[in-house]
Design a protein around this motif. Structure first.
Motif, PDB file in Angstrom:
ATOM      1  N   GLY A  11       0.782  -1.228   0.000  1.00 14.07           N
ATOM      2  CA  GLY A  11       0.000   0.000   0.000  1.00 14.07           C
ATOM      3  C   GLY A  11       0.816   1.281   0.000  1.00 14.07           C
ATOM      4  O   GLY A  11       0.283   2.340   0.310  1.00 14.07           O
ATOM      5  N   LEU A  12       2.098   1.213  -0.323  1.00 10.40           N
ATOM      6  CA  LEU A  12       2.923   2.412  -0.315  1.00 10.40           C
ATOM      7  C   LEU A  12       3.141   3.014  -1.693  1.00 10.40           C
ATOM      8  O   LEU A  12       3.618   4.130  -1.803  1.00 10.40           O
ATOM      9  N   TYR A  13       2.804   2.291  -2.738  1.00 12.62           N
ATOM     10  CA  TYR A  13       3.029   2.809  -4.083  1.00 12.62           C
ATOM     11  C   TYR A  13       2.060   3.953  -4.343  1.00 12.62           C
ATOM     12  O   TYR A  13       0.853   3.804  -4.240  1.00 12.62           O
ATOM     13  N   GLY A  14       2.589   5.112  -4.624  1.00 11.51           N
ATOM     14  CA  GLY A  14       1.760   6.279  -4.895  1.00 11.51           C
ATOM     15  C   GLY A  14       1.163   6.909  -3.656  1.00 11.51           C
ATOM     16  O   GLY A  14       0.375   7.848  -3.756  1.00 11.51           O
ATOM     17  N   ALA A  15       1.544   6.410  -2.483  1.00 10.58           N
ATOM     18  CA  ALA A  15       0.980   6.957  -1.247  1.00 10.58           C
ATOM     19  C   ALA A  15       1.603   8.311  -0.942  1.00 10.58           C
ATOM     20  O   ALA A  15       2.775   8.548  -1.214  1.00 10.58           O
ATOM     21  N   HIS A  16       0.831   9.179  -0.376  1.00 13.02           N
ATOM     22  CA  HIS A  16       1.313  10.487   0.048  1.00 13.02           C
ATOM     23  C   HIS A  16       1.930  10.293   1.431  1.00 13.02           C
ATOM     24  O   HIS A  16       1.219  10.060   2.400  1.00 13.02           O
ATOM     25  N   LEU A  17       3.248  10.375   1.506  1.00 12.83           N
ATOM     26  CA  LEU A  17       3.938  10.019   2.741  1.00 12.83           C
ATOM     27  C   LEU A  17       4.433  11.209   3.552  1.00 12.83           C
ATOM     28  O   LEU A  17       5.096  11.024   4.561  1.00 12.83           O
ATOM     29  N   GLU A  18       4.090  12.433   3.127  1.00 16.94           N
ATOM     30  CA  GLU A  18       4.498  13.584   3.921  1.00 16.94           C
ATOM     31  C   GLU A  18       3.760  13.570   5.247  1.00 16.94           C
ATOM     32  O   GLU A  18       2.573  13.274   5.297  1.00 16.94           O
ATOM     33  N   PRO A  19       4.481  13.920   6.321  1.00 12.94           N
ATOM     34  CA  PRO A  19       3.785  13.966   7.617  1.00 12.94           C
ATOM     35  C   PRO A  19       2.722  15.061   7.603  1.00 12.94           C
ATOM     36  O   PRO A  19       2.907  16.098   6.986  1.00 12.94           O
ATOM     37  N   ARG A  20       1.630  14.788   8.252  1.00 16.41           N
ATOM     38  CA  ARG A  20       0.564  15.782   8.332  1.00 16.41           C
ATOM     39  C   ARG A  20       0.939  16.855   9.350  1.00 16.41           C
ATOM     40  O   ARG A  20       1.610  16.570  10.330  1.00 16.41           O
ATOM     41  N   ALA A  21       0.462  18.035   9.094  1.00 23.59           N
ATOM     42  CA  ALA A  21       0.686  19.118  10.049  1.00 23.59           C
ATOM     43  C   ALA A  21      -0.071  18.794  11.321  1.00 23.59           C
ATOM     44  O   ALA A  21      -1.158  18.219  11.285  1.00 23.59           O
ATOM     45  N   PRO A  22       0.514  19.152  12.464  1.00 20.78           N
ATOM     46  CA  PRO A  22      -0.193  18.867  13.722  1.00 20.78           C
ATOM     47  C   PRO A  22      -1.536  19.584  13.766  1.00 20.78           C
ATOM     48  O   PRO A  22      -1.682  20.678  13.248  1.00 20.78           O
ATOM     49  N   SER A  23      -2.470  18.940  14.381  1.00 19.41           N
ATOM     50  CA  SER A  23      -3.807  19.505  14.506  1.00 19.41           C
ATOM     51  C   SER A  23      -3.765  20.686  15.466  1.00 19.41           C
ATOM     52  O   SER A  23      -3.035  20.687  16.433  1.00 19.41           O
ATOM     53  N   ARG A  24      -4.569  21.700  15.173  1.00 20.81           N
ATOM     54  CA  ARG A  24      -4.590  22.882  16.022  1.00 20.81           C
ATOM     55  C   ARG A  24      -5.569  22.719  17.180  1.00 20.81           C
ATOM     56  O   ARG A  24      -5.598  23.531  18.084  1.00 20.81           O
ATOM     57  N   GLY A  25      -6.379  21.663  17.131  1.00 17.58           N
ATOM     58  CA  GLY A  25      -7.361  21.462  18.183  1.00 17.58           C
ATOM     59  C   GLY A  25      -6.705  20.964  19.459  1.00 17.58           C
ATOM     60  O   GLY A  25      -5.527  20.633  19.501  1.00 17.58           O
ATOM     61  N   ARG A  26      -7.451  20.924  20.497  1.00 12.48           N
ATOM     62  CA  ARG A  26      -6.953  20.412  21.766  1.00 12.48           C
ATOM     63  C   ARG A  26      -7.174  18.918  21.823  1.00 12.48           C
ATOM     64  O   ARG A  26      -8.024  18.371  21.139  1.00 12.48           O
ATOM     65  N   LEU A  27      -6.399  18.271  22.672  1.00 13.06           N
ATOM     66  CA  LEU A  27      -6.409  16.820  22.762  1.00 13.06           C
ATOM     67  C   LEU A  27      -7.807  16.248  23.002  1.00 13.06           C
ATOM     68  O   LEU A  27      -8.181  15.252  22.414  1.00 13.06           O
ATOM     69  N   PHE A  28      -8.604  16.901  23.843  1.00 11.56           N
ATOM     70  CA  PHE A  28      -9.892  16.321  24.223  1.00 11.56           C
ATOM     71  C   PHE A  28     -11.081  16.985  23.526  1.00 11.56           C
ATOM     72  O   PHE A  28     -12.216  16.761  23.905  1.00 11.56           O
ATOM     73  N   ASP A  29     -10.805  17.794  22.497  1.00  7.48           N
ATOM     74  CA  ASP A  29     -11.910  18.400  21.739  1.00  7.48           C
ATOM     75  C   ASP A  29     -12.788  17.298  21.179  1.00  7.48           C
ATOM     76  O   ASP A  29     -12.315  16.288  20.676  1.00  7.48           O
ATOM     77  N   GLY A  30     -14.071  17.475  21.272  1.00  8.65           N
ATOM     78  CA  GLY A  30     -15.002  16.500  20.730  1.00  8.65           C
ATOM     79  C   GLY A  30     -15.420  15.434  21.735  1.00  8.65           C
ATOM     80  O   GLY A  30     -16.295  14.640  21.453  1.00  8.65           O
ATOM     81  N   TRP A  31     -14.771  15.385  22.899  1.00 10.45           N
ATOM     82  CA  TRP A  31     -15.157  14.412  23.921  1.00 10.45           C
ATOM     83  C   TRP A  31     -16.385  14.930  24.659  1.00 10.45           C
ATOM     84  O   TRP A  31     -16.513  16.117  24.938  1.00 10.45           O
ATOM     85  N   THR A  32     -17.275  14.029  24.995  1.00 14.03           N
ATOM     86  CA  THR A  32     -18.439  14.414  25.795  1.00 14.03           C
ATOM     87  C   THR A  32     -18.044  14.400  27.266  1.00 14.03           C
ATOM     88  O   THR A  32     -17.012  13.825  27.649  1.00 14.03           O
ATOM     89  N   ASP A  33     -18.873  15.019  28.104  1.00  9.41           N
ATOM     90  CA  ASP A  33     -18.611  15.001  29.545  1.00  9.41           C
ATOM     91  C   ASP A  33     -18.566  13.571  30.069  1.00  9.41           C
ATOM     92  O   ASP A  33     -17.752  13.243  30.939  1.00  9.41           O
ATOM     93  N   ALA A  34     -19.429  12.714  29.523  1.00 12.56           N
ATOM     94  CA  ALA A  34     -19.479  11.318  29.960  1.00 12.56           C
ATOM     95  C   ALA A  34     -18.176  10.589  29.621  1.00 12.56           C
ATOM     96  O   ALA A  34     -17.774   9.665  30.331  1.00 12.56           O
TER      97      ALA A  34
END
Length: 139
Positions: free
Chosen positions: A97-120
């Motif tokens: 699965g590496l042929y033609g794959a885009h292997l550049e590292p993605r830029a770090p996400s600007r969100g916070r680690l727990f964004d999207g987590w519910t209180d529960a």
């Protein structure tokens, strides 16, 4: 199930058309088509045989994998034919699965680690974290 239907199943699995099957089992093409499209017992038997045949072929392929990899490895290591070496390399990269794959590292996400987590979800995680650190969690 009649013998003609059993024979028809084997012929269909061999890739024969309805017309070819009909001629071989001495039935009309319409009869074979009806068996395939409307006869639930015939359909079930055909599907069961397809699964049997498919399973046997998959097992044969599994047994060939080691030999196929060895051929690619031998081709990759030979020095006489550069084009063969490159072809072997491309096949290997495609397989993993590496042929033609885009292997550049993605830029770090600007969100916070727990964004999207519910209180529960967040509360038990924070309690576990605080207990692991030996600190009390204020609620």
């Amino acid at each position: 199930m009649r013998l003609a239907q059993k024979n028809a199943i084997e012929l269909l699995l061999a890739g024969k058309t309805d017309q070819e099957v009909a001629e071989a089992v001495r039935a009309s093409r319409q009869t074979v088509t009806l068996w395939r499209n409307r006869d639930e017992l015939f359909q079930a038997a055909l599907d069961a045989r397809r699964h049997e045949v498919w399973g046997a072929q998959v097992e044969r392929l599994r047994q060939l994998v080691a030999r196929a990899i060895q051929v690619l490895e031998d081709d990759l290591h030979q020095d006489e034919d550069r084009q063969l070496r490159q072809s072997a390399a491309v096949h290997i990269l495609k397989c993993v699965g590496l042929y033609g794959a885009h292997l550049e590292p993605r830029a770090p996400s600007r969100g916070r680690l727990f964004d999207g987590w519910t209180d529960a979800q967040l509360e038990p995680a924070l309690k576990r974290l605080s207990s692991e650190r030996g600190t009390a969690l204020e609620t």
